[in-house]
Motif scaffolding. Structure first.
Motif, PDB file in Angstrom:
ATOM      1  N   TYR B  57       0.832  -1.207   0.000  1.00 17.03           N
ATOM      2  CA  TYR B  57       0.000   0.000   0.000  1.00 17.03           C
ATOM      3  C   TYR B  57       0.866   1.257   0.000  1.00 17.03           C
ATOM      4  O   TYR B  57       0.522   2.261  -0.649  1.00 17.03           O
ATOM      5  N   ALA B  58       2.022   1.188   0.700  1.00 16.71           N
ATOM      6  CA  ALA B  58       2.930   2.340   0.690  1.00 16.71           C
ATOM      7  C   ALA B  58       3.422   2.592  -0.743  1.00 16.71           C
ATOM      8  O   ALA B  58       3.497   3.741  -1.184  1.00 16.71           O
ATOM      9  N   ALA B  59       3.742   1.512  -1.447  1.00 16.76           N
ATOM     10  CA  ALA B  59       4.205   1.670  -2.840  1.00 16.76           C
ATOM     11  C   ALA B  59       3.110   2.306  -3.705  1.00 16.76           C
ATOM     12  O   ALA B  59       3.390   3.189  -4.516  1.00 16.76           O
ATOM     13  N   LEU B  60       1.870   1.865  -3.499  1.00 17.04           N
ATOM     14  CA  LEU B  60       0.755   2.444  -4.267  1.00 17.04           C
ATOM     15  C   LEU B  60       0.581   3.927  -3.947  1.00 17.04           C
ATOM     16  O   LEU B  60       0.384   4.758  -4.831  1.00 17.04           O
ATOM     17  N   ARG B  61       0.656   4.248  -2.635  1.00 11.18           N
ATOM     18  CA  ARG B  61       0.485   5.639  -2.205  1.00 11.18           C
ATOM     19  C   ARG B  61       1.591   6.526  -2.772  1.00 11.18           C
ATOM     20  O   ARG B  61       1.324   7.596  -3.312  1.00 11.18           O
ATOM     21  N   ILE B  62       2.835   6.046  -2.649  1.00 12.66           N
ATOM     22  CA  ILE B  62       3.964   6.861  -3.125  1.00 12.66           C
ATOM     23  C   ILE B  62       3.910   6.986  -4.652  1.00 12.66           C
ATOM     24  O   ILE B  62       4.226   8.039  -5.210  1.00 12.66           O
ATOM     25  N   GLY B  63       3.474   5.919  -5.308  1.00 10.83           N
ATOM     26  CA  GLY B  63       3.308   5.984  -6.761  1.00 10.83           C
ATOM     27  C   GLY B  63       2.320   7.068  -7.153  1.00 10.83           C
ATOM     28  O   GLY B  63       2.587   7.894  -8.030  1.00 10.83           O
TER      29      GLY B  63
END
Lengths: 306, 202
Positions: B57-63
């Motif tokens: 989810y962090a990767a999705l958010r940062i993306g």
């Protein structure tokens, strides 16, 4: 390219859903291959040496997604010379070229940077051998904005003529392109600076300059006779032994090019094919025999994206 | 010894409690910064927490935050990381098309949507983005077939009819385009594009 299979309009939603996995959900397409064949027929007006030229080409291009691509090109040309003192020195020529490019996407520059390398080789039966065994190497760096409204490139070409006293021609050109009218129009400028390693072999010119101007207009779907694109182009100034890596043209005969005009139309054909026709005229000068003449040509290109 | 174990247990629980509290703070901070329009710091607070290194989810958010900042290459990189962590993620397949579309990389948009449709064959958003890519690539045959299928699967939606009409128009089939635009006007009576086409071709 893989295609989505058609469904009959009478299919119910249930049956359509059941066909979904095979009908729509293909794996991602990665390679985009296109091919084109082209022919050129030209006549020479006012030339004391040349009658006509016929040329045919085959081009195969493969792109990996939006990132990289390779193009292979072959051209066969025949120039019909006038018989002088009973000697008919017609030229038959084979040209090969390859183009490699890779696109980098730069958010800092808000566009893509594309390094490109073109290699060309020419062999022919020129009795003087001067235009035979020509090789060209041409790196280019191009920038295109994300919105495809601004383009700029810088290109260097080195042409070697080993059978013409090792003549070397250096060509610098910079392309500038602007898209406008909601990208329905594209205007491009390309100045050339061409220098010779031996002006005795290039009609006494050590350096010549030229400017090429081109306008492209894309029509909407309801255009007259289904025309998709109109192109108009002109070149002013002088070019000697010029090379054009968009069309893989190498002007390897000695006469000085002193201007050109061209107009073209493109149509979209069924089965994903495109037809382009260009009418053009190029002015040349052979100062050695004080002969100015024109080459008038018709160029046809049929291309298909697979 | 028993006392020692007891204290260690309390310490561990306290640490876990603090950690959970810190995580919550990080996520809350990120959302608050995003709401303020500070997309850079909203991503930074997530990046600086080592617990988010392999968090999907962090990767999705940062993306997404990178996309909002216009850092499309970073956005693609983080969406690709999310896809590595969870190759079946529809969110990541949809998300990565945002920076790809911003960079006009339509072939990659098409490839990602084809991949998504392998997981979810009738995902509506996936089909719409695939049609957008087919239109951008001027692949009218593919767009016509595709939109036609979608009008069967989603008969109440106007979007597929619009794409079907555009494809028919570019293919030179004005009759079919008019028919499709009439279907658009049934669903959206004041649709500007459909009204203009019908008026022009009446």
């Amino acid at each position: 390219m893989k295609r989505i299979q058609p469904l009959a309009t009478t299919l119910t939603l249930v049956s359509a859903l059941s066909l979904g996995a095979s009908g729509i959900a293909h794996g991602g397409d990665r390679w985009y291959v296109s091919t084109s064949i082209s022919a050129l027929a030209a006549t020479y007006s006012g030339s004391e040496q040349r009658n006509s030229q016929q040329s045919s080409s085959l081009l195969v291009s493969a792109d990996y997604l939006d990132n990289a691509g390779v193009t292979l090109f072959y051209n066969r040309s025949e120039i019909d010379f006038k018989a002088i003192n009973g000697v008919d020195n017609d030229i038959e020529q084979n040209a090969f070229a390859t183009r490699l490019h890779y696109r980098f996407f730069s958010d800092t520059l808000a566009g893509s940077l594309t390094p490109q390398l073109v290699l060309q080789g020419i062999s022919n039966n020129d009795v003087t051998t001067r235009s035979d065994e020509v090789s060209v190497i041409a790196p280019r760096l191009a920038y295109l904005s994300y919105g495809k409204r601004f383009y700029v490139d810088l290109e260097y070409s080195l042409s070697r003529y080993p059978n013409n006293s090792d003549l070397e021609i250096s060509q610098w050109s910079a392309g500038i392109g602007l898209g406008f009218n909601r990208r329905a129009d594209w205007l491009s400028l390309r100045p050339y600076v061409i220098t010779s390693s031996d002006e005795r072999l290039t009609q006494g010119e050590s350096s010549v300059q030229a400017l090429e101007l081109k306008w492209l207009h894309w029509f909407g779907p309801d255009a007259f006779l289904g025309v998709r694109q109109l192109s108009l182009g002109a070149m002013a100034g002088k070019r000697m032994y010029a090379v054009d890596h968009d069309s893989f043209a190498v002007y390897n005969l000695a006469d000085m090019q002193e201007g050109s005009l061209q107009a073209g139309l493109s149509w979209a054909l069924p089965a994903g094919m495109n037809l382009t026709s260009i009418l053009g005229s190029e002015q040349y000068n052979n100062s050695a025999i004080n002969n100015r003449y024109r080459q008038n040509y018709l160029y046809l290109n049929l291309s298909k994206q697979w | 010894m028993r006392n020692c174990k007891h204290y260690l247990g309390i310490l561990l629980l306290a640490l876990l409690g603090n950690s959970a509290q810190a995580d919550d703070t990080v996520w809350a901070q990120s959302f608050a910064l995003q709401a303020e329009g500070d997309f850079y710091q909203a991503a930074q607070v997530l990046l600086q927490d080592p617990a988010n290194n392999d968090d999907e989810y962090a990767a999705l958010r940062i993306g997404y935050l990178s996309y909002l900042r216009g850092n499309y290459n970073d956005a693609i990189r983080f969406y690709e990381k999310a896809l590595t962590l969870n190759p079946s993620a529809i969110d990541a397949q949809l998300g990565i098309t945002l920076p790809l579309m911003a960079q006009q990389r339509w072939r990659q948009v098409k490839a990602h949507m084809q991949q998504l449709l392998k997981t979810a064959p009738w995902h509506y958003g996936g089909h719409v983005k695939l049609m957008m890519a087919e239109e951008a690539l001027a692949d009218w045959n593919a767009l016509s077939r595709h939109a036609s299928q979608l009008t069967i699967a989603y008969p109440a939606e106007a979007t597929a009819w619009v794409y079907l009409a555009r494809a028919a128009s570019w293919q030179g089939d004005t009759g079919k385009a008019k028919q499709a635009y009439r279907e658009v006007l049934k669903r959206i009576p004041n649709h500007i594009e459909a009204s203009a086409f019908i008026a022009k071709n009446s």
